[in-house]
Design an enzyme around this catalytic site. Structure first.
Site, PDB file in Angstrom:
ATOM      1  N   ASP A  92     -14.386   6.751   1.845  1.00 20.30           N
ATOM      2  CA  ASP A  92     -14.603   5.754   2.966  1.00 20.30           C
ATOM      3  C   ASP A  92     -14.142   4.264   2.301  1.00 20.30           C
ATOM      4  O   ASP A  92     -13.612   4.431   1.086  1.00 20.30           O
ATOM      5  CB  ASP A  92     -15.940   5.347   3.108  1.00 20.30           C
ATOM      6  CG  ASP A  92     -16.319   5.105   4.640  1.00 20.30           C
ATOM      7  OD1 ASP A  92     -15.546   4.195   4.981  1.00 20.30           O
ATOM      8  OD2 ASP A  92     -17.208   5.355   5.219  1.00 20.30           O
ATOM      9  N   ASP A 145     -10.152   1.062   8.030  1.00 18.99           N
ATOM     10  CA  ASP A 145      -8.947   0.269   8.104  1.00 18.99           C
ATOM     11  C   ASP A 145      -7.709   1.188   7.736  1.00 18.99           C
ATOM     12  O   ASP A 145      -7.787   2.033   7.282  1.00 18.99           O
ATOM     13  CB  ASP A 145      -9.105  -0.998   7.422  1.00 18.99           C
ATOM     14  CG  ASP A 145      -9.000  -0.796   5.943  1.00 18.99           C
ATOM     15  OD1 ASP A 145      -9.274   0.498   5.469  1.00 18.99           O
ATOM     16  OD2 ASP A 145      -8.692  -1.898   5.175  1.00 18.99           O
ATOM     17  N   CYS A 155       0.763  -1.198  -0.022  1.00 17.39           N
ATOM     18  CA  CYS A 155       0.010  -0.070  -0.046  1.00 17.39           C
ATOM     19  C   CYS A 155       0.973   1.373  -0.256  1.00 17.39           C
ATOM     20  O   CYS A 155       0.214   2.359  -0.033  1.00 17.39           O
ATOM     21  CB  CYS A 155      -0.866   0.044   1.121  1.00 17.39           C
ATOM     22  SG  CYS A 155      -2.199  -1.286   1.266  1.00 17.39           S
ATOM     23  N   ASP A 211      -8.860  -3.951  -4.529  1.00 19.74           N
ATOM     24  CA  ASP A 211      -7.658  -3.379  -4.151  1.00 19.74           C
ATOM     25  C   ASP A 211      -6.424  -4.362  -4.618  1.00 19.74           C
ATOM     26  O   ASP A 211      -6.668  -5.548  -4.619  1.00 19.74           O
ATOM     27  CB  ASP A 211      -7.516  -3.504  -2.429  1.00 19.74           C
ATOM     28  CG  ASP A 211      -6.486  -2.573  -1.839  1.00 19.74           C
ATOM     29  OD1 ASP A 211      -5.404  -2.318  -2.364  1.00 19.74           O
ATOM     30  OD2 ASP A 211      -6.873  -1.854  -0.986  1.00 19.74           O
TER      31      ASP A 211
END
Length: 333
Positions: free
Chosen positions: A52, A226, A16, A70
């Site tokens: 979000d 998260d 990420c 993702d």
């Protein structure tokens, strides 16, 4: 893994931490909000407005569809572990909304003339094993020939539209809890540079957020997100901004993976972590904390934990939400 090639060396970033910086991303998508489709099915409950974790559409009175995707470049060298981490990370967005994943599709980019497909098969096996343990169907997907290896999932889940976890429902007077330790970004950066393997970091990144989400719903929590590529500070800024509150963080209460602080001192800081801090700094009061700790709080996580406006068993309380203070979304103590 039969092939000894280091997958992290085939990508410019990792996990990420290779996300587009949050400020740049918000500028890109700013014009996409408020566009209602013609004759749409269902009611859009959560979309782009507050950034979000996933989109949510009400299907009927007690069912909502949760949709997310993702994917990222290799965060570790082991192909099977990378597949597990990427899948765990993708499923996390559904859990962060209070949903349960139902079906997922593979997303694979592969440099077919550079890396053997045996490694791609290991990546996909890792993703399949995680989906299996999550009770989520894995049914096909899509692949492209790509100069850099990339892997992730498109995930669809279900949730109760009346019991969602969202980032705009925080209220003053509620404690903040964190379900996984920080420091994954600096350890992954060190792994990319040196090849050292950090077992605790891999265990953290492959732990599903399912139990944490279930505990949050059982506790009546309504606000969560998260912690991934934008770091604790970045995701907390978005939550506090959307909720119209300020987050007070007790920096000494925040947990870290073993070796994270030492790796930061040795200079293994992802560029994404520094960009996260630059984005948040104008909106936060960081004066009470040294620069090293502030960087760790902004560290770009991969498959991190849930940040909850509330308390659940086993998750340390790291701060609280208070009424908005001097226009700041975050105050470090």
């Amino acid at each position: 893994m039969s092939d000894e090639r280091r997958l992290t060396q085939y990508a410019h970033g990792g996990g990420c931490a290779c996300k587009i910086p949050p400020g740049e991303l918000e500028a890109v998508v700013r014009g996409l909000t408020g566009r209602a489709p013609v004759s749409a099915e269902g009611e859009l409950l959560v979309g782009l407005d507050d950034g979000d974790d996933a989109a949510v559409v009400r299907i009927d009175g007690d069912r909502a569809l949760v949709a997310t995707t993702d994917f990222f470049t290799p965060v570790v060298d082991d192909a099977y572990d990378w597949g597990r981490i990427a899948a765990t990370n993708a499923l996390s967005d559904v859990y962060a909304m209070g949903g349960r994943p139902i079906v997922a599709l593979n997303l694979l980019g592969w440099p077919r003339e550079v890396l053997p497909f045996e490694l791609a098969a290991e990546v996909l096996r890792g993703g399949a094993d995680v989906c299996g343990s999550a009770g989520c169907h894995l049914a096909g997907g899509h692949s492209v020939d790509d100069p850099e290896p990339k892997y992730g999932l498109a995930v669809t889940g279900l949730a109760d539209p009346n019991r969602l976890l969202r980032n705009d429902s925080g209220r003053a007077g509620v404690p903040l809890s964190l379900t996984k330790p920080l420091g994954l970004g600096v350890l992954n950066n060190r792994h990319k540079a040196t090849g050292e393997r950090f077992e605790e970091a891999i265990e953290v990144m492959t732990t599903l957020n399912a139990a944490a989400a279930e505990a949050a719903l059982a506790a009546g929590i309504t606000c969560a997100t998260d912690v991934t590529g934008f770091g604790l500070l970045g995701h907390l800024h978005k939550l506090a901004r959307a909720s119209g509150v300020t987050a007070i963080i007790d920096s000494a209460a925040v947990p870290y993976v073993d070796g994270a602080r030492a790796s930061l001192r040795d200079g293994y800081v992802p560029g994404g972590s520094r960009r996260n801090l630059d984005w948040v700094r104008p909106h936060a009061d960081l004066d009470a904390v040294d620069e090293e700790t502030t960087l760790l709080l902004a560290d770009a996580q991969t498959s991190g934990g849930l940040l909850l406006a509330g308390e659940i068993p086993g998750a340390p309380v790291i701060g609280e939400l208070v009424p908005r203070v001097d226009g700041k979304t975050i105050v470090l103590a």
